[in-house]
Motif scaffolding. Structure first.
Motif, mmCIF file in Angstrom:
data_model
loop_
_atom_site.group_PDB
_atom_site.id
_atom_site.type_symbol
_atom_site.label_atom_id
_atom_site.label_comp_id
_atom_site.label_asym_id
_atom_site.label_seq_id
_atom_site.Cartn_x
_atom_site.Cartn_y
_atom_site.Cartn_z
ATOM 1 N N HIS A 9 -5.698 7.909 3.961
ATOM 2 C CA HIS A 9 -5.583 7.918 2.496
ATOM 3 C C HIS A 9 -6.031 9.257 1.916
ATOM 4 O O HIS A 9 -6.934 9.900 2.441
ATOM 5 N N HIS A 38 0.474 3.539 3.116
ATOM 6 C CA HIS A 38 1.011 2.933 4.340
ATOM 7 C C HIS A 38 2.546 2.919 4.327
ATOM 8 O O HIS A 38 3.175 3.231 5.332
ATOM 9 N N ASP A 93 0.869 -1.176 0.000
ATOM 10 C CA ASP A 93 0.000 0.000 0.000
ATOM 11 C C ASP A 93 0.913 1.235 0.000
ATOM 12 O O ASP A 93 1.709 1.420 0.924
HETATM 13 ZN ZN LIG Z 1 -4.576 -0.745 1.464
#
Ligand SMILES: [Zn+2]
Length: 213
Positions: free
Chosen positions: A162, A113, A110
């Motif tokens: 996000h 992340h 990700d």
């Molecule tokens: Zn994710």
């Protein structure tokens, strides 16, 4: 995987429920012909990393032994927020090492992340360094899928928030770098960006296509 199950939970009944959720997802994916199931690694909830590792490894091994199909389970890196598991490549590696069926385990990276955990990817050189690190610790052959998200938090902020593609701290330049990388371009990319008054999924998809040209 749904967001709520916690494979690292030290609590017996929460752990059992989480394992059952994973079993159901792996089974469902197999019936639908889906190749991958992505799972978060959960939180040790203060019990310590070692307890978390034991719980996750046991959960994955149990689910993979009960569900015999071709679905590969992908472990997703986290932003290394408090008590969360899988914030570093070394953490993810330790889990992989405990898995019995090695051919059925992989990872999902990700971008939000990773960035929040301190892995830079904004310039080709930085992305190259990050991927080399990933390769050295985990092996690039394990990387099967990328979650494409910009980050509301700064590099190393440990903030799991996000942002729309290009509007966060990774930015347009960062995503141009990511989307032009030969390894990443070949992988399935999934947006997990917000939907709000600024943009929806269609807008973010258009942005991704524009930056990948
Ligand atoms: Zn994710």
């Amino acid at each position: 995987m749904p967001y709520l199950p916690n494979l690292a939970s030290p609590n017996k009944s929460a752990h059992l429920k989480s394992v059952n959720a994973l079993i159901a997802e792996l089974d469902r994916a197999g019936k639908l012909g889906v190749r991958f199931v992505v799972t978060h690694l959960g939180s040790h909830m203060g019990a310590g990393k070692e307890v978390g590792y034991t719980q996750i490894i046991e959960a994955c091994n149990r689910a993979l032994s009960i569900v015999q199909n071709n679905v590969r389970l992908l472990l997703e890196n986290t932003a290394a927020t408090k008590n969360s598991m899988g914030g570093t490549f070394e953490d993810v590696r330790q889990i992989i090492d405990g898995i019995d069926q090695q051919s059925r385990i992989g990872i999902c990276y990700d971008t939000c992340h990773g960035f929040a955990a301190g892995y830079d990817s904004r310039t080709p050189e930085q992305l190259d360094t990050t991927l080399k690190q990933l390769d050295a610790v985990i092996g690039l052959n394990r990387l099967k899928l990328v979650h494409l998200n910009d980050s509301k938090g700064k590099l190393g902020s440990h903030l799991d928030r996000h942002e729309h593609i290009g509007l966060g701290h990774i930015g347009n330049k960062g995503f141009r770098t990511i989307l032009h990388n030969e390894t990443i371009r070949e992988l399935p990319l999934i947006l997990e960006t917000p939907i709000d008054e600024r943009r929806n999924d269609e807008h973010n998809l258009r942005k991704v296509r524009q930056l990948s040209r």
